[in-house]
Every structure is written in structure tokens, then in C-alpha cells.
Design a protein around this motif. Sequence first.
Motif, PDB file in Angstrom:
ATOM      1  N   GLY A  11      26.305 -15.261  28.354  1.00 27.29           N
ATOM      2  CA  GLY A  11      26.526 -13.909  29.143  1.00 27.29           C
ATOM      3  C   GLY A  11      26.179 -14.268  30.517  1.00 27.29           C
ATOM      4  O   GLY A  11      26.137 -15.396  31.217  1.00 27.29           O
ATOM      5  N   GLU A  12      25.367 -13.441  30.988  1.00 34.83           N
ATOM      6  CA  GLU A  12      24.859 -13.518  32.361  1.00 34.83           C
ATOM      7  C   GLU A  12      23.349 -14.072  32.416  1.00 34.83           C
ATOM      8  O   GLU A  12      22.660 -14.186  33.258  1.00 34.83           O
ATOM      9  N   HIS A  13      22.881 -14.801  31.243  1.00 36.20           N
ATOM     10  CA  HIS A  13      21.580 -14.899  30.860  1.00 36.20           C
ATOM     11  C   HIS A  13      21.833 -16.824  31.428  1.00 36.20           C
ATOM     12  O   HIS A  13      22.815 -17.333  31.462  1.00 36.20           O
ATOM     13  N   THR A  14      20.574 -17.268  31.662  1.00 38.79           N
ATOM     14  CA  THR A  14      20.846 -18.899  32.043  1.00 38.79           C
ATOM     15  C   THR A  14      20.473 -19.703  30.571  1.00 38.79           C
ATOM     16  O   THR A  14      20.828 -20.850  30.967  1.00 38.79           O
ATOM     17  N   SER A  15      20.294 -19.111  29.626  1.00 41.47           N
ATOM     18  CA  SER A  15      19.909 -19.915  28.463  1.00 41.47           C
ATOM     19  C   SER A  15      20.183 -18.978  27.178  1.00 41.47           C
ATOM     20  O   SER A  15      20.032 -17.872  27.282  1.00 41.47           O
ATOM     21  N   PRO A  16      20.186 -19.852  26.135  1.00 42.71           N
ATOM     22  CA  PRO A  16      20.085 -19.066  24.745  1.00 42.71           C
ATOM     23  C   PRO A  16      19.105 -18.061  24.368  1.00 42.71           C
ATOM     24  O   PRO A  16      18.929 -17.166  23.926  1.00 42.71           O
ATOM     25  N   ALA A  17      18.006 -18.644  25.062  1.00 45.99           N
ATOM     26  CA  ALA A  17      16.610 -17.836  25.161  1.00 45.99           C
ATOM     27  C   ALA A  17      16.760 -16.523  25.739  1.00 45.99           C
ATOM     28  O   ALA A  17      16.326 -15.476  25.123  1.00 45.99           O
ATOM     29  N   GLY A  18      17.466 -16.237  26.831  1.00 45.20           N
ATOM     30  CA  GLY A  18      17.876 -14.846  27.174  1.00 45.20           C
ATOM     31  C   GLY A  18      18.768 -14.194  26.279  1.00 45.20           C
ATOM     32  O   GLY A  18      18.538 -12.972  26.200  1.00 45.20           O
ATOM     33  N   VAL A  19      19.765 -14.673  25.599  1.00 39.68           N
ATOM     34  CA  VAL A  19      20.270 -13.911  24.679  1.00 39.68           C
ATOM     35  C   VAL A  19      19.646 -13.491  23.521  1.00 39.68           C
ATOM     36  O   VAL A  19      19.699 -12.167  23.084  1.00 39.68           O
ATOM     37  N   LEU A  20      18.626 -14.355  23.157  1.00 37.86           N
ATOM     38  CA  LEU A  20      17.732 -13.950  21.937  1.00 37.86           C
ATOM     39  C   LEU A  20      16.690 -12.795  22.521  1.00 37.86           C
ATOM     40  O   LEU A  20      16.543 -12.095  21.604  1.00 37.86           O
ATOM     41  N   ALA A  21      16.412 -12.964  23.627  1.00 41.98           N
ATOM     42  CA  ALA A  21      15.317 -11.811  24.397  1.00 41.98           C
ATOM     43  C   ALA A  21      16.201 -10.459  24.304  1.00 41.98           C
ATOM     44  O   ALA A  21      15.701  -9.497  23.900  1.00 41.98           O
ATOM     45  N   PHE A  22      17.374 -10.674  24.777  1.00 37.33           N
ATOM     46  CA  PHE A  22      18.255  -9.482  24.908  1.00 37.33           C
ATOM     47  C   PHE A  22      18.365  -8.625  23.412  1.00 37.33           C
ATOM     48  O   PHE A  22      18.196  -7.577  23.308  1.00 37.33           O
ATOM     49  N   GLU A  23      18.743  -9.390  22.309  1.00 38.55           N
ATOM     50  CA  GLU A  23      19.070  -8.996  21.093  1.00 38.55           C
ATOM     51  C   GLU A  23      17.624  -8.312  20.469  1.00 38.55           C
ATOM     52  O   GLU A  23      17.716  -7.643  19.516  1.00 38.55           O
ATOM     53  N   LYS A  24      16.376  -9.177  20.787  1.00 38.44           N
ATOM     54  CA  LYS A  24      15.421  -8.725  20.118  1.00 38.44           C
ATOM     55  C   LYS A  24      15.026  -7.267  20.507  1.00 38.44           C
ATOM     56  O   LYS A  24      14.208  -6.664  19.812  1.00 38.44           O
ATOM     57  N   GLN A  25      15.640  -6.783  21.387  1.00 42.53           N
ATOM     58  CA  GLN A  25      15.243  -5.593  21.881  1.00 42.53           C
ATOM     59  C   GLN A  25      15.646  -4.395  20.704  1.00 42.53           C
ATOM     60  O   GLN A  25      15.112  -3.172  20.794  1.00 42.53           O
ATOM     61  N   ILE A  26      16.578  -4.838  20.168  1.00 43.53           N
ATOM     62  CA  ILE A  26      16.965  -3.444  18.960  1.00 43.53           C
ATOM     63  C   ILE A  26      16.002  -3.661  17.522  1.00 43.53           C
ATOM     64  O   ILE A  26      16.445  -2.958  16.715  1.00 43.53           O
ATOM     65  N   ASP A  27      15.204  -4.624  17.453  1.00 45.58           N
ATOM     66  CA  ASP A  27      14.568  -4.794  16.297  1.00 45.58           C
ATOM     67  C   ASP A  27      14.007  -3.633  16.083  1.00 45.58           C
ATOM     68  O   ASP A  27      13.379  -2.648  16.844  1.00 45.58           O
ATOM     69  N   GLY A  28      14.204  -3.222  14.764  1.00 39.17           N
ATOM     70  CA  GLY A  28      13.652  -1.656  14.075  1.00 39.17           C
ATOM     71  C   GLY A  28      14.793  -0.572  14.379  1.00 39.17           C
ATOM     72  O   GLY A  28      14.443   0.375  13.833  1.00 39.17           O
TER      73      GLY A  28
END
Length: 272
Positions: A191-208
Motif C-alpha cells: 500500500g502506501e507503506h514502505t515495507s511489510p512492517a508498515g502494513v503490520l503496524a496499520f493492522e495492529k491498530q484494531i487489536d481488541g
Amino acid sequence: MGMEFQHARRSALICAASAVLTACGGGGADDGAGPAASGQVINSTIKSVANGNTYAIQVFLPESYANSTTVLPVIYATEGDAPYGGANRSRFDTFKEVMQRRGTQAVLVGIGGTAWRGTDFLMPGATKYLDFLVKELAHTIESQYRIDRKRRALSGLSHGGYFVLAALILEARAGVPPSFSHYLSTECSVGEHTSPAGVLAFEKQIDGKAVPATLFLAGASGGNHPLIGIPVFNQIASQNLPGLVSLKAEYNTSHVGADVPAFEDALTRFFS
């Protein structure tokens, strides 16, 4: 970018701009003039209030639709106008033919606008595009056809696959119930992130967050899937996301080549 961040390049085949769901298209048994033996396709356009773009829309109704009162699940396919597998063929055409061959009893909606994939599928434009899909397109389609709104799927490839994931995340993050029952993300890009880590951080926002939906992450063994799809799947598996069913599948094919096997797999799993 390297193999892991492939972005399928496609030109757009956009129908001329017109009013909301105004018909466009030529003659033939499959253009909306009447039911064909294998179903019916209705061509139209819709101008989005959310972002101002005009999108070509194609709706496929299976053969049974004309002689039944049954409500059917619906599959919204992004980049419906993307050239696919030969001259004068599109992603919508390919998916339609898969459904015809399988006898899938569902409505397919092909959404044009491949020309805007770099804006519509990535943040911040993805927010407006999601508003268009949910508040404008789905509302219009589902007021005109017999649709089971509890069985509504969203499909995308590459940047489109990222958008499918982003659509789920954006609504879950806002505490809004998911607008789709099934999210079919194939070969998700960064996506607009520079690495897979950015996608993971984006997804992590919905934990819970409660996410009563099914997420199907699919891709190619030599493409984005091992670098993005599988890490996202593994992170989701470690989180508290009540109601979310997360599934994954991998195919020994190319980045774009994973799209049809993933679609067929989704039909088998969710729409048989």
C-alpha cells in the motif's frame, strides 16, 4: 521495487461519464438487453459524491435470477475494467466466466476505475473510496437487485488486495460493524507503506476490536504473500479480534496469476 512489492500495472477501460447508474454499452445477448442462457450483464456508470470520479459498473446476474425470487450473495470486484488474459477481456469478464462455469449462485459487480488505483486503494484516498463503495454503490446496487446484504464480499488484487484489508481495518478502527461479510485479499501490496512492517503496524491498530467477518488472505508463493499476507495472517492469529475468521491460501503461480485460483477458492469456501 522488488518482487515482494509488486504492483500489477493495468490500463483502464472506462465507460463514458454519465449520471448515477446510467446505462452504457452495445448490443448482444450479454449487454443487458435480456437474459442469456448463461446469465445477464448490465452495464452502467455511477458518479461518486465521495470523490467525484465516475466509475464504469458491470453487474452479472446468473441464469437463475430471472426466474426466481431468491436473494443472492453479492461479490464486489475492484478493477473490474483491468485488462485480463487477452484482448478485450477484463477482470470482470474472467470472474464472470469462472462463476458461469461453476454455476455459482451469486451476483458479481465489477467496479471500473483502474486508472485511479494509486489513489483509491491507498490512504488517504481509500477512506473516500470506501465511502463510495458502501454508501453509494452498494446502496444503489442492492436497492435494484435481490441481494442478501448479510453475504456481501469484497475482492481485490495487489493494491486492490491492500485496499480490501484497509477497508476492514478502517471500519474496525472506527468501531463500525464491517460493511462486508467476506474480505478477499489477494497478493496484498504494501500500500502506501514502505515495507511489510508498515502494513503490520496499520493492522495492529484494531487489536481488541470486534470484527464479525471473514478475511481470506491469498497469494502466490513467489509473490507478495509470504512477505505480507502470511505475516498479517500470523499477527491476526495472535490478536484478540472477536468474531473475525481469518483464513489463508497460497498458490504456486505468479503475482497476477494468483487472482483466479484465489477467486475460485473463495467461491468454493464461501459461495458453494
